[in-house]
Design a protein around this motif. Sequence first.
Motif, short mmCIF file in Angstrom:
data_model
loop_
_atom_site.label_atom_id
_atom_site.label_comp_id
_atom_site.label_asym_id
_atom_site.label_seq_id
_atom_site.Cartn_x
_atom_site.Cartn_y
_atom_site.Cartn_z
N ASP A 1 6.07 -47.65 -20.48
CA ASP A 1 5.05 -46.94 -21.28
C ASP A 1 3.78 -46.64 -20.49
N GLN A 2 3.42 -47.49 -19.56
CA GLN A 2 2.19 -47.25 -18.79
C GLN A 2 2.37 -46.10 -17.78
N SER B 1 0.16 -53.22 -13.72
CA SER B 1 1.55 -52.86 -13.42
C SER B 1 1.66 -52.24 -12.02
N VAL B 2 2.46 -52.88 -11.17
CA VAL B 2 2.69 -52.35 -9.81
C VAL B 2 3.34 -50.97 -9.92
N GLY B 3 4.39 -50.87 -10.70
CA GLY B 3 5.14 -49.61 -10.80
C GLY B 3 4.30 -48.49 -11.35
N ASP C 1 7.50 -62.84 -7.65
CA ASP C 1 8.72 -62.72 -6.84
C ASP C 1 8.98 -63.96 -5.99
N VAL D 1 3.95 -62.99 -15.54
CA VAL D 1 4.09 -61.53 -15.39
C VAL D 1 5.19 -60.95 -16.28
C1 EPZ Z 1 7.51 -54.44 -9.21
O1 EPZ Z 1 8.24 -54.30 -10.43
C2 EPZ Z 1 8.48 -55.03 -8.21
N1 EPZ Z 1 9.59 -54.10 -7.98
C3 EPZ Z 1 9.01 -56.38 -8.69
O2 EPZ Z 1 9.76 -56.93 -7.61
C4 EPZ Z 1 7.83 -57.32 -8.96
O3 EPZ Z 1 8.33 -58.50 -9.55
C5 EPZ Z 1 6.82 -56.65 -9.90
O4 EPZ Z 1 6.42 -55.36 -9.39
C6 EPZ Z 1 5.56 -57.50 -10.06
O5 EPZ Z 1 4.97 -57.69 -8.81
C7 EPZ Z 1 9.38 -53.09 -7.10
O6 EPZ Z 1 8.32 -52.94 -6.53
C8 EPZ Z 1 10.55 -52.17 -6.88
P1 EPZ Z 1 5.26 -54.30 -13.07
P2 EPZ Z 1 7.57 -53.44 -11.65
O7 EPZ Z 1 5.24 -52.90 -13.58
O8 EPZ Z 1 6.76 -52.35 -11.07
C9 EPZ Z 1 4.90 -54.82 -17.78
C10 EPZ Z 1 11.61 -57.81 -6.50
O9 EPZ Z 1 12.23 -58.88 -6.59
N2 EPZ Z 1 4.91 -53.35 -17.84
O10 EPZ Z 1 4.15 -54.76 -12.20
O11 EPZ Z 1 8.65 -53.12 -12.61
C11 EPZ Z 1 6.22 -55.38 -17.30
O12 EPZ Z 1 7.14 -55.50 -18.38
C12 EPZ Z 1 11.18 -57.11 -7.76
O13 EPZ Z 1 11.30 -57.26 -5.41
C13 EPZ Z 1 4.67 -52.74 -19.08
O14 EPZ Z 1 4.49 -53.41 -20.10
O15 EPZ Z 1 6.63 -54.55 -12.29
C14 EPZ Z 1 5.82 -56.72 -16.73
O16 EPZ Z 1 5.71 -57.66 -17.78
C15 EPZ Z 1 11.56 -57.86 -9.00
N3 EPZ Z 1 4.67 -51.37 -19.13
C16 EPZ Z 1 4.43 -56.44 -16.15
O17 EPZ Z 1 3.98 -55.22 -16.77
C17 EPZ Z 1 4.87 -50.59 -18.02
O18 EPZ Z 1 4.84 -49.35 -18.14
C18 EPZ Z 1 4.41 -56.22 -14.64
O19 EPZ Z 1 5.41 -55.29 -14.33
C19 EPZ Z 1 5.12 -51.23 -16.79
C20 EPZ Z 1 5.12 -52.61 -16.72
#
Ligand code: EPZ
Length: 422
Positions: free
Chosen positions: A125-126, A164-166, A309, A331
Amino acid sequence: MDKFIIKGNTPLRGTVSINGAKNAAVAILPATALIKGKCRIDNIPNISDIKRCCEILELLGAKVNFITPNEVEIDSTNVEEKEIPLDLTKKFRASYYFIGALLSRFGKASVGFPGGCNFGSRPIDQHIKGFETLGATVNCEGGMIYATSENGLEGNSVYLDVVSVGATINIMLSAVLVPGVTTIENAAKEPHIVDLANFLNTMGANIKGAGTDIIKITGVEELRGNASYSIVPDQIEAGTFMIAAAASRGDVTITNCITKHLDPISAKLVEMGVNIEESEDGDEIRVWSDERTTKGNIKTLPYPGFPTDMQPQVAVLLSVSQGTSYLTEGVFDSRFQYTEELKKMGAKIRIEGKTACIEGVETLNGCQVTATDLRAGAALIIAGICADGETELYGIEHVERGYEKIAERFNSLGAKIERVSE
Ligand code: EPZ
């Protein structure tokens, strides 16, 4: 499917060099689709997620030429906006970065939903909030994400509801070629966010503030490329070897790393009685321990907190430490699936909500276990190295998605890991 047979009680000793960061590389490769020209990238980890990124780049019309397994030249001059099907995107998480890149360059994107490790709900969603704030219309249907913009995108300010990293990466990508100024507030600050911004700026972008919680992107006409870039060393791979050295009561020097990025891990290990020595110029770290560590209380948080991680790996160390430790996942919704496998090896772990209560035992015992995701697999390798007896690890394809030559590199430190085809 192949498995690893791991002989236990092998303290790790020696030196290991760290590869380029997976989570930087899987963002930087999609970013090359923004460039009307060539670029050369080295220090790329030779892992399957990278191959999947290149498969999609070629589908879009890029020319991808691996000079060595860890160095690639990409020519995205003739990249076009094409649909990226679900059967390609569902194989890994980072496929969704192509949405931001295609939106930025072409004002539209049709990309299948991402895959990735199962840590409970992982909404996007973000990401969508960011695209819509820049003026895109986003529809999700039939496993596809369709982003369009009738009147083109325009810079704007986005405040992320969660760090959020992504989403930080995807919004950065979508803003690079968009007229106006985009700010991302409450942005993630991981080393791979900074690495992506450095890469894009090297190619002609205008990004400031990466590594802080406010990132400012001023849109530019186009990225010409004609430059080269080296991926940042992998913080999580280095941390994995640090934990393995401590848990196996060995003595390992980790080279080609950035010790500053390892501070949250080093701080916790020192608290638990592990010896740490960093080199003057901050690119080497020695980790050694010849006795059982003391208990630890750890909560995973976005950088510069203790990395999520590293959560499974440190759970192995806590499982054989003295006393009762607490490990809280700050997280993701649920990232403790692997503890069922550790319990088969004799670990005493009780999950209460987002906290694992871990009662340290003298030693684990090898047995048949299965990796449920990338970092869980790395943790089970460490557990097998420390345990009494032999461990059979299934699901190693998860591990090899993110760690290049993982068995060979542990074996170079004295581990005894044999790959066997079932
Ligand atoms: C990235 O995932 C990494 N993957 C993950 O690494 C890592 O665990 C994570 O960042 C946290 O550092 C890659 O970089 C490919 P987030 P990402 O968006 O981007 C919530 C590994 O082992 N959220 O930072 O998916 C989410 O549900 C992998 O290398 C929303 O609610 O992680 C979570 O609870 C595993 N809405 C929190 O934010 C959104 O739109 C952090 O997620 C996006 C995320």
